[in-house]
Design a protein around this motif. Sequence first.
Motif, PDB file in Angstrom:
ATOM      1  N   PRO A   4      -9.676   4.690   2.790  1.00 24.12           N
ATOM      2  CA  PRO A   4     -10.074   3.350   2.339  1.00 24.12           C
ATOM      3  C   PRO A   4     -10.083   3.214   0.824  1.00 24.12           C
ATOM      4  O   PRO A   4      -9.746   2.158   0.278  1.00 24.12           O
ATOM      5  N   TYR A   5     -10.453   4.284   0.112  1.00 28.77           N
ATOM      6  CA  TYR A   5     -10.533   4.200  -1.333  1.00 28.77           C
ATOM      7  C   TYR A   5      -9.148   4.225  -1.986  1.00 28.77           C
ATOM      8  O   TYR A   5      -8.975   3.751  -3.107  1.00 28.77           O
ATOM      9  N   VAL A  21      -7.261  -4.171   0.693  1.00 28.64           N
ATOM     10  CA  VAL A  21      -8.429  -4.067   1.563  1.00 28.64           C
ATOM     11  C   VAL A  21      -8.974  -5.456   1.878  1.00 28.64           C
ATOM     12  O   VAL A  21      -9.274  -5.780   3.028  1.00 28.64           O
ATOM     13  N   TYR A  61     -12.928  -8.158  -5.290  1.00 28.73           N
ATOM     14  CA  TYR A  61     -13.354  -8.411  -3.907  1.00 28.73           C
ATOM     15  C   TYR A  61     -13.571  -9.906  -3.689  1.00 28.73           C
ATOM     16  O   TYR A  61     -13.035 -10.503  -2.755  1.00 28.73           O
ATOM     17  N   TRP A  77     -17.292  -0.784   2.854  1.00 27.92           N
ATOM     18  CA  TRP A  77     -16.232  -0.096   3.587  1.00 27.92           C
ATOM     19  C   TRP A  77     -15.352   0.719   2.646  1.00 27.92           C
ATOM     20  O   TRP A  77     -14.988   1.857   2.931  1.00 27.92           O
ATOM     21  N   ARG A  78     -14.996   0.135   1.498  1.00 28.44           N
ATOM     22  CA  ARG A  78     -14.091   0.870   0.612  1.00 28.44           C
ATOM     23  C   ARG A  78     -14.826   1.918  -0.218  1.00 28.44           C
ATOM     24  O   ARG A  78     -14.354   3.043  -0.369  1.00 28.44           O
ATOM     25  N   GLU A  79     -15.989   1.572  -0.755  1.00 26.47           N
ATOM     26  CA  GLU A  79     -16.649   2.471  -1.702  1.00 26.47           C
ATOM     27  C   GLU A  79     -17.188   3.735  -1.029  1.00 26.47           C
ATOM     28  O   GLU A  79     -17.284   4.783  -1.665  1.00 26.47           O
ATOM     29  N   SER A  86       0.817  -1.221   0.000  1.00 27.55           N
ATOM     30  CA  SER A  86       0.000   0.000   0.000  1.00 27.55           C
ATOM     31  C   SER A  86       0.847   1.267   0.000  1.00 27.55           C
ATOM     32  O   SER A  86       0.333   2.353  -0.257  1.00 27.55           O
ATOM     33  N   VAL A 103      -8.202  -2.699  -3.884  1.00 27.77           N
ATOM     34  CA  VAL A 103      -9.138  -3.744  -3.451  1.00 27.77           C
ATOM     35  C   VAL A 103      -8.433  -4.968  -2.868  1.00 27.77           C
ATOM     36  O   VAL A 103      -8.810  -5.440  -1.786  1.00 27.77           O
TER      37      VAL A 103
END
Lengths: 291, 292
Positions: free
Chosen positions: B107-108, B115, B228, B162-164, A266, B112
């Motif tokens: 988060p974005y 995450v 995902y 959570w991410r979107e 990340s 993916v």
Amino acid sequence: MTGLAAQPQAPLALPEPGKRDWSTKFTHAILLIAVFTALFPSYFMFTTSFKTNEEYRYNKIGLPQQLMLEQYGEAIFQNEFLRWMLNSATYALGSVALSTVVASLAAFAIARMQFRGKNVLLALSTSLMVIPPVVLVVPLFLFFVQLDLISTYHGTILIYAGLVTPFSIYLLVSFFRTLPTEILEAALIDGASPFGVLWRVVIPLSAPALVTLLIVNTLYVWNDLLIALLFLQDDNMRTLMVGISVFQGRYNHQVPLTMAGMVMASLPMLILYIIFQRFFISGLASGALKG
Amino acid sequence: MIRTRNAFVPYLFVAPCVALLAFIFGYPLVKIFEFSFRQIRGFTGPFVGLRNYQLILNQPTFHDAITNNAKLLLAVPIIIVISVLIAIVLFERVRGWRVYRTILFVPYILSVPIVAVVLKNIFQFNGPFNETVRALGMEFLALDWLGDPNVAIWTIMIVVIWREVGFGIVLMLSRLLGLNAETLEAAQLDGANWRQRVLYVIVPQMRGIIEFYAVVNIIGMVAAVFAYVFMVTKGGPGTSTQVMELYIFNMLTRNALPGIASAVSVMLFIAFVIMILILFFLLRRSRSRELA
């Protein structure tokens, strides 16, 4: 929304700052929960990455008792994160460059020239923006196998460039249409060719649109998993996203080591985000608003 | 308009683009129809009529895939309500909203797969989430988030939301910042309270962006959840989190049945076109009713 409905009515007069206690608390509670929820996974990822397997067994969410860096050693030296990142960056920048060149030429003609079929072309290209890549992959995959384009830089860049081009065209056409006509005409009178106008006048004026394209399209390619899994089968050609899935399978029950890998993975985007935060937010939001 | 001496010139400008789009979009969109009627081995195969379609429509896994995509649609209203609520809270009355925006967008920024791996570990049966709720005495929340076939698809939905939402907040906020401040002040002076301002002044003005974001999310839940699902469960346990994209992917790679994969692609494509036409029809109708 039930929380909202239960909220007592505020006084009818314009509320004084001090008198909004109840609803202020409500607001703060919402934000506190939101910030906690947004940051907890990152907190978990960072703290866990410094724990030993032993410590993780009894200390799942606390701070690490000591900073173990061994996992990072293994994550970095036993895996190919750097290679995966370089590959991802190559595909992303290559396809964004190709798409931007091709789309600039087309968008310039569509926005500023008269020719038959240009409205059809724009409508078709725009409607392609909603086509999900998954419906395209079967024939493309077979075709790429036949042409020996699987696991090549140029083949992959071609696919990604194609997939992001409808958006590039849409954005550039709407941007080119906002440029003042006088400037373009002045350049033409000075004897510039249409290509000269595009290259020396239009492109230098289009920095905001080009930055948006760079961010939106780079993130699209960088984050893609489906195309990368199918079209890059050679280990040396893997992208970071595929690398993450390989990495996850390799260290199934070693949570701290897995998290060290996720921290590594990340970092590039987090660092870019921290530096270019403003561009990320406005680029992605305006990309979506126009798209 | 730029006039060129030769009427041919504009076509030179668009030619590379047309070639690229024809190759990446045009060719596959024609070929999936052809392939879907053939039993493909290698690169081609005999014409088998509708047999591929019959095979799929009788397959329980395919039904699971459609059902799961439909279940994921439930995430759309949740994402929108959370995004709008938080965006309004930030816009209306919070000092330092820029800092909040930066944090809530994180988060974005995480991809993916990252995450998915992190949240997957948080939701392990003996992972941090379950340990925490058990310690708090809320045993009923300590589900087998990834191993229970009845729960796993909802776990994926949580990960998606959570991410979107990070993106939703930023999008809604950028629309709010462009709102007409005068109407808001007028409403406030007329004595409208927070709830009234939100429901009768702010939300109606956000209608366009909410509709747009709803369409984007509906499209996403049907055709952009592959990463995902692949990273969190790979479709399991069993076929309980199978989705259309993964079904096509497995048919092409694991089962090496491009004909069947093409038939699913065709159905997804047609369903998609119908869905988008319906959405646009609904939006246009709600617009014209508003004007009437």
